[in-house]
Structures are given as C-alpha cells and as structure tokens.
Design an enzyme around this catalytic site. Structure first.
Site, mmCIF file in Angstrom:
data_model
loop_
_atom_site.group_PDB
_atom_site.id
_atom_site.type_symbol
_atom_site.label_atom_id
_atom_site.label_comp_id
_atom_site.label_asym_id
_atom_site.label_seq_id
_atom_site.Cartn_x
_atom_site.Cartn_y
_atom_site.Cartn_z
ATOM 1 N N ARG A 223 0.859 -1.186 0.000
ATOM 2 C CA ARG A 223 0.000 0.000 0.000
ATOM 3 C C ARG A 223 0.896 1.237 0.000
ATOM 4 O O ARG A 223 1.978 1.229 0.616
ATOM 5 C CB ARG A 223 -0.896 0.040 1.248
ATOM 6 C CG ARG A 223 -2.112 -0.877 1.181
ATOM 7 C CD ARG A 223 -3.116 -0.455 0.119
ATOM 8 N NE ARG A 223 -4.297 -1.297 0.064
ATOM 9 C CZ ARG A 223 -4.500 -2.282 -0.809
ATOM 10 N NH1 ARG A 223 -3.582 -2.566 -1.721
ATOM 11 N NH2 ARG A 223 -5.631 -2.965 -0.803
ATOM 12 N N HIS A 271 -1.269 -0.269 -9.969
ATOM 13 C CA HIS A 271 -2.019 -1.185 -9.089
ATOM 14 C C HIS A 271 -2.478 -2.425 -9.861
ATOM 15 O O HIS A 271 -3.670 -2.747 -9.897
ATOM 16 C CB HIS A 271 -3.211 -0.465 -8.434
ATOM 17 C CG HIS A 271 -3.672 -1.150 -7.174
ATOM 18 N ND1 HIS A 271 -4.115 -0.470 -6.073
ATOM 19 C CD2 HIS A 271 -3.751 -2.465 -6.841
ATOM 20 C CE1 HIS A 271 -4.454 -1.329 -5.118
ATOM 21 N NE2 HIS A 271 -4.238 -2.555 -5.572
#
Ligand code: NDP
Ligand code: OXD
Length: 308
Positions: A223, A271
């Site tokens: 993250r 991502h």
C-alpha cells in the site's frame, strides 16, 4: 435459501457468470441479487467501490465478503458489526509472486542496461548469484510468505519480517521493531507486503530507508502509505535507494503531476501487481458461504482490532 447481495455494482459484469457458476459448483442454492431489503440479506459481497457504507440495517447479515485482500477502507467502518472476510485467493497470490519475482530479477540481473543501450556499449557487468543478494520481504502473510518462498527457491538470501514470530524453511524470519531494523540492514532489495494499518504507516521512512545497502531497490506492491513519499524521494536523490518500483499509492490513480511519475529512478505500475480474478475469487466466496451455511467457521476473517 440464503440471500446474497452483490454490493459492488461496478464489478457485476465480471462476476455475473462466475458467481452463479461457483455457487452452483459449491452446491450452494442462493438468491444472488443486486438490490434487496437490507433486513433480508444473509451475505454481502463488497469492494471498496461499493456505494454501500452503512451496514446498520443489515441485521441478519452473517458476513461481509471482501473482493479485495486489503481491507483498510472498510475495517474501521463503525457501522460494520458483522463478520468481515478478506480475499485470500490462489490466483491473487500467484499474480503477486510473478510481479515480485519479475521486478526483483529485473534489478538483480541489471536488465535495464541491456534493454536500453543506445550507444551499443559492450559492458560485461556480471550480476552476483542470487544467493549473494540479500532480499527482505516486509510482511509474511498470504502474499509476503509466497513471495519470500519463491525468491528463496531461486536461491536469494531472503529475510522476512512480520508482527508475530514465524518459522519458514529457507527464510530468516524476524519480528518486532528490533527485527525490522535487522531485516532492513544491508538488504539489496526490499519488498513491502504489509497491510495498511496505523502501525504500518510509513514503515519505510527517513530512518529506515537509511538501513539497506547503498543503491538498494524498493518494491512496493503493498500500500502507498507504507512509505513516506518525501523520504523515498530524498533517499533516491541521495543515491541511498537506487530504484523504486511502486504499484500502490496514497492517491490512486496517481495524479499526473505527482513526482513519482517524473522521477528517473521510479517505475510506476498502476495497481496491477495482483488482480482479483473473477473466476477464482468467486470460488473463494462461494466456498466460504457454503461453509457458513453448513455451520463451519468462516475463512479469512479480519481481526478488527488488529486492522487486517
Ligand atoms: P496478510 O494479512 O495475510 O499478511 C499481512 C502480513 O503483514 C502478516 O505477516 C502480518 O504479520 C504482517 N504485519 C501486519 N502488521 C504488521 C506490523 N505492525 N508489523 C509487522 N508486520 C505486520 O495479508 P496479505 O499477504 O494477503 O496482503 C498484504 C497486503 O498486500 C494487503 O493488505 C494489501 O494491502 C496488499 N495487496 C496488494 C495488491 C496489489 O495488487 N498491489 C493485491 C492484494 C493485496 P503477522 O503474520 O504476524 O500477522
Ligand atoms: C487488494 C488489492 O487488496 O487489489 O485486493 O490491492
């Protein structure tokens, strides 16, 4: 017959065939709906894009089943009193292993120098063997453990770090604050596969980014908030960190003017390190509903106090 609310309408096209098939194969006869009276819903299939944010009226719901592995956007929701399960899926793990191994090998083998070599330089910089390359994986959960094991299988000298102590063959396992400092010291590749929690925010910061070997590579598929952005940029500019390959960001999509897009020693992947694939994710969800309906404990439960 349990009623399952698919609360992530933006993803329905992906799941409209996969979910009924998986439920059927799991032997679960269910009423799968996109809208329902909240008081009639037994299970909710959730993704961060879901408009549903108030779980209060879902009084008979036995579980909220996340299509995402990372649950930081729902775990703190005060209206959520139902069980929360996160996504743990073999395909997701496989994808993450491929991304981490691929980007580790890119840097280990120095591939860039050969792929972009406009002056046709004959420079024989032979890389060390993997066994001579210390790689540290922060996070030894479903994804971190699989990546650490895949890297160890290629002979990399792998250290893993987790919150609680672990033992995994072929991996030096460390935990706790002192363990973090040891795990990072001298690492040539650092992979961050921690969940985003209050404790993991800025795990890589000015102090800890000073510990790896000079010129080390950072790979972040965990993250964005695991890394202090400004500290990373400073460490790159100082040459302490040689390259960062980043898949996740504090703001996504990464804004066009963000310095990460423009830094010569940052690679941005959007991502995509490990996608949740509908076919396999649907099987995971269906199996968990089958278990719950049979009175077996739910799998992949999130510990709300821990935050992951
Ligand atoms: P898990 O929950 O299985 O594992 C988390 C690991 O992090 C565990 O080893 C845990 O330690 C460790 N950890 C948590 N908090 C701390 C802490 N404070 N200090 C040290 N270690 C800590 O998660 P997954 O492996 O399934 O996923 C990891 C993350 O990957 C997700 O949360 C998500 O953010 C990200 N992800 C990214 C994707 C992408 O495409 N880029 C796709 C999927 C996930 P312990 O074992 O002791 O509990
Ligand atoms: C996830 C992700 O958490 O895609 O599943 O990041």
């Amino acid at each position: 017959m349990p009623k399952i609310l698919f609360a992530a309408p933006a993803l329905w096209e992906e799941y409209r065939e996969a979910l009924p098939l998986a439920l059927d194969q799991a032997g679960v006869a269910a009423d799968l709906v996109l809208e329902a009276d909240p008081a009639s819903v037994d299970y909710i299939i959730y993704a961060p894009s879901a408009p549903l944010q108030d779980f209060t009226p879902y009084t008979r719901t036995k579980a909220v089943l996340s299509l995402w592995a990372g649950v930081e956007r729902i775990v703190g929701n005060a209206t959520l009193t139902q069980a929360l399960c996160r996504m743990v899926d073999p395909s997701l793990t496989e994808g993450m292993v491929e991304w981490v191994v691929g980007h580790t090998l890119r840097h280990h083998l120095g591939m860039d120098a050969h792929i972009v070599n406009p002056a046709h330089r004959w420079e024989q910089n032979v890389p060390p063997l993997a066994r001579e390359r210390p790689v540290t994986v922060l996070g030894l959960g479903e994804l971190g453990r699989a990546c650490a094991q895949a890297l160890a299988a290629l002979n990399f000298a792998v250290t893993g770090w987790s919150r609680t102590p672990k033992t995994h063959a072929g991996i030096r396992c460390l935990s706790g604050r002192e363990g973090l400092l040891q795990a990072l010291t001298g690492a040539q590749v650092v992979v961050t596969l921690l969940p985003r929690t209050a404790e993991t925010e800025n795990t890589l910061n000015a102090e800890t980014l000073a510990l790896p070997a000079r010129g080390a590579v950072v790979l972040n598929p965990g993250r964005g908030a695991l890394i202090d952005d400004a500290a990373l940029l400073a460490a790159l500019d100082a040459g302490q960190i040689g390259h960062a390959t980043l898949d996740v960001f504090r703001v996504e999509p990464l804004p066009p003017d963000h310095p990460f897009w423009h830094h010569p020693r940052i690679t941005v992947t959007p991502h995509i390190a490990a996608d949740t694939r509908a076919g396999s994710a649907a099987r995971v969800i269906a199996d968990n509903i089958r278990r719950s309906e049979a009175g077996a404990p739910l799998l992949h439960l999130v510990d709300r106090a821990r935050g992951y």
